[in-house]
Scaffold this motif. Structure first.
Motif, PDB file in Angstrom:
ATOM      1  N   UNK A  59      40.803  74.434  27.546  1.00  0.00           N
ATOM      2  CA  UNK A  59      39.933  74.361  26.401  1.00  0.00           C
ATOM      3  C   UNK A  59      38.487  74.374  26.846  1.00  0.00           C
ATOM      4  N   UNK A  60      38.180  73.498  27.846  1.00  0.00           N
ATOM      5  CA  UNK A  60      36.924  73.620  28.186  1.00  0.00           C
ATOM      6  C   UNK A  60      36.280  74.892  29.152  1.00  0.00           C
ATOM      7  N   UNK A 104      37.613  77.680  28.054  1.00  0.00           N
ATOM      8  CA  UNK A 104      37.478  78.812  27.240  1.00  0.00           C
ATOM      9  C   UNK A 104      35.976  78.521  26.251  1.00  0.00           C
ATOM     10  N   UNK A 105      35.740  77.207  26.273  1.00  0.00           N
ATOM     11  CA  UNK A 105      34.406  77.026  25.569  1.00  0.00           C
ATOM     12  C   UNK A 105      33.292  77.472  26.283  1.00  0.00           C
ATOM     13  N   UNK A 106      33.244  77.344  27.713  1.00  0.00           N
ATOM     14  CA  UNK A 106      32.183  77.868  28.567  1.00  0.00           C
ATOM     15  C   UNK A 106      32.046  79.223  28.436  1.00  0.00           C
ATOM     16  N   UNK A 107      33.323  80.086  28.604  1.00  0.00           N
ATOM     17  CA  UNK A 107      33.347  81.606  28.704  1.00  0.00           C
ATOM     18  C   UNK A 107      32.574  81.727  27.430  1.00  0.00           C
ATOM     19  N   UNK A 108      33.120  81.236  26.227  1.00  0.00           N
ATOM     20  CA  UNK A 108      32.402  81.863  24.983  1.00  0.00           C
ATOM     21  C   UNK A 108      31.204  81.240  24.525  1.00  0.00           C
ATOM     22  N   UNK A 109      30.550  80.361  25.384  1.00  0.00           N
ATOM     23  CA  UNK A 109      29.399  79.588  25.242  1.00  0.00           C
ATOM     24  C   UNK A 109      29.305  79.179  23.876  1.00  0.00           C
ATOM     25  N   UNK A 110      30.409  78.208  23.487  1.00  0.00           N
ATOM     26  CA  UNK A 110      30.592  77.610  22.267  1.00  0.00           C
ATOM     27  C   UNK A 110      30.272  76.065  22.508  1.00  0.00           C
ATOM     28  N   UNK A 111      29.115  75.856  22.212  1.00  0.00           N
ATOM     29  CA  UNK A 111      28.462  74.482  22.290  1.00  0.00           C
ATOM     30  C   UNK A 111      29.066  73.521  21.700  1.00  0.00           C
ATOM     31  N   UNK A 141      32.301  73.448  20.558  1.00  0.00           N
ATOM     32  CA  UNK A 141      33.582  73.161  21.134  1.00  0.00           C
ATOM     33  C   UNK A 141      33.303  72.331  22.413  1.00  0.00           C
ATOM     34  N   UNK A 142      32.498  72.696  23.379  1.00  0.00           N
ATOM     35  CA  UNK A 142      32.269  72.012  24.434  1.00  0.00           C
ATOM     36  C   UNK A 142      31.930  70.540  24.332  1.00  0.00           C
ATOM     37  N   UNK A 143      31.217  70.123  23.183  1.00  0.00           N
ATOM     38  CA  UNK A 143      30.550  69.146  23.092  1.00  0.00           C
ATOM     39  C   UNK A 143      31.827  68.147  22.590  1.00  0.00           C
ATOM     40  N   UNK A 144      32.281  68.558  21.625  1.00  0.00           N
ATOM     41  CA  UNK A 144      33.423  67.698  20.918  1.00  0.00           C
ATOM     42  C   UNK A 144      34.569  67.353  22.455  1.00  0.00           C
ATOM     43  N   UNK A 145      35.244  68.491  23.238  1.00  0.00           N
ATOM     44  CA  UNK A 145      35.907  68.170  24.184  1.00  0.00           C
ATOM     45  C   UNK A 145      35.246  67.240  25.153  1.00  0.00           C
ATOM     46  N   UNK A 146      34.029  67.277  25.509  1.00  0.00           N
ATOM     47  CA  UNK A 146      33.542  66.673  26.832  1.00  0.00           C
ATOM     48  C   UNK A 146      33.321  65.277  26.271  1.00  0.00           C
ATOM     49  N   UNK A 147      33.011  64.942  25.213  1.00  0.00           N
ATOM     50  CA  UNK A 147      32.883  63.505  24.684  1.00  0.00           C
ATOM     51  C   UNK A 147      34.242  63.024  24.759  1.00  0.00           C
ATOM     52  N   UNK A 148      35.200  63.619  24.101  1.00  0.00           N
ATOM     53  CA  UNK A 148      36.432  63.092  23.961  1.00  0.00           C
ATOM     54  C   UNK A 148      37.197  62.947  25.463  1.00  0.00           C
TER      55      UNK A 148
END
Length: 330
Positions: A217-218, A220-227, A229-236
């Protein structure tokens, strides 16, 4: 036979905590990180036939604890070079050492790059990454810049536990504000802590089971530059890792009061003020705020107000480990 190299620490957004093979330092989980720019380790390695054993000075002081791990890592390169010459290692960090800021990652990445150059091996980057991993699991990622992912691998020899560049720093230029809340060495090192969690935490199996999904998931978020999504996933992912640590016996409690206050302030900045920022915390008390470059001054100002924050470090994303001219030796 001497050379100097520099490497930067990397901050994991999907964490590695636990080993599937301690002797080869193989991670139990994959990971994803960003390599910093402003924080660095500079290391000079000089092989000298007159030395009877390796020597290491860290920030100008002899460091026997680090020497044993560094010697074992240098042995891997000495075998490839066909030499038994001992080495003199001088290394310096421009940030707190062994305090949860990934100094071992930058340290071992710089060590293998400098030793490779001094021995004239000219090993490729993937091979250097594999060698660095055997000194420190997270060091494999500091060979590369920007966003870096690392596979846990399945092979017994660890040949598929490799780090790969995922996205250049310039392709998604984020910033990192580090709130230093303690400059003390952490009371339990990461290697010891990982093994304690593996043996005693009831949450450890679930942590390992969920790691591959978090990493995918991370990525995918990086490739899409989806801040978002990356924020939610990283904190979790960060909080899951600390739940494993804190449920170990004896517990691994790396946070202090200021650590928690920083996390709360960062969430408020995002949820109440609309700032693009999220936190992550490694095995230590320091809080890393990942944010857009325009938000970095406001994030730093908000964290500076909190009691217990003793220092703020700001960085853009940077490049991987590299050789330096000897005039820049520590």
């Amino acid at each position: 036979m001497a050379a100097t190299a520099q490497a930067q620490p990397n901050i994991a957004l999907v964490k590695y905590w636990g080993k599937r093979d301690t002797s080869l330092n193989l991670p139990a989980t994959g990971s994803l990180s960003v390599t910093l720019d402003a924080l660095w380790t500079r290391t000079r390695v000089e092989f000298d036939a007159s030395l009877r054993h390796d020597e290491l000075r860290l920030n100008g002081v002899e460091d026997p604890a680090t020497l044993a791990r560094a010697s074992a890592c240098l042995d891997l390169l000495r075998r490839r070079a066909g030499t038994a010459q001992r080495a003199r290692i001088d290394t310096r960090n421009n940030f707190p050492t062994a305090a949860g800021l990934a100094s071992s990652a930058s340290g071992f990445a710089a060590l293998v790059v400098a030793a490779d150059a001094a021995l004239g091996l000219a090993l490729d980057r993937q091979t250097l990454s594999l060698l660095a991993r055997q000194g420190s699991g997270s060091a494999a990622r500091s060979l590369f810049g920007g966003f870096v992912s690392m596979a846990a691998g399945q092979r017994a020899d660890g040949a598929d536990a490799v780090a790969q560049p995922l996205l250049d720093a310039a392709a998604w230029p984020l910033a990192v504000v580090v709130a230093v809340t303690s400059d003390r060495r952490k009371h339990v090192g990461s290697g010891t802590g990982m093994e304690r969690s593996r043996r005693t935490s009831p949450f450890y199996p679930a942590w390992v089971d969920g790691a591959a999904a978090d990493l995918a998931a991370a990525q995918r978020a990086v490739q899409a530059r989806d801040f978002a999504a990356l924020a939610e996933l990283s904190e979790h992912n960060c909080l899951k890792m600390h739940a494993v640590m804190q449920s170990s016996r004896p517990p691994l409690l790396y946070w202090n009061g200021a650590t928690v206050d920083c996390m709360q302030r960062i969430r408020a900045l995002r949820e109440d003020a609309g700032e693009q920022v999220f936190f992550t915390v490694d095995a230590g008390a320091q809080v890393k705020a990942i944010c857009t470059p325009d938000a970095a001054p406001r994030v730093a100002a908000a964290l500076a107000e909190l009691p217990g924050v003793t220092q703020l470090l700001s960085s853009r994303l940077g490049e991987g480990a590299r050789r330096l001219d000897d005039s820049e030796a520590p």
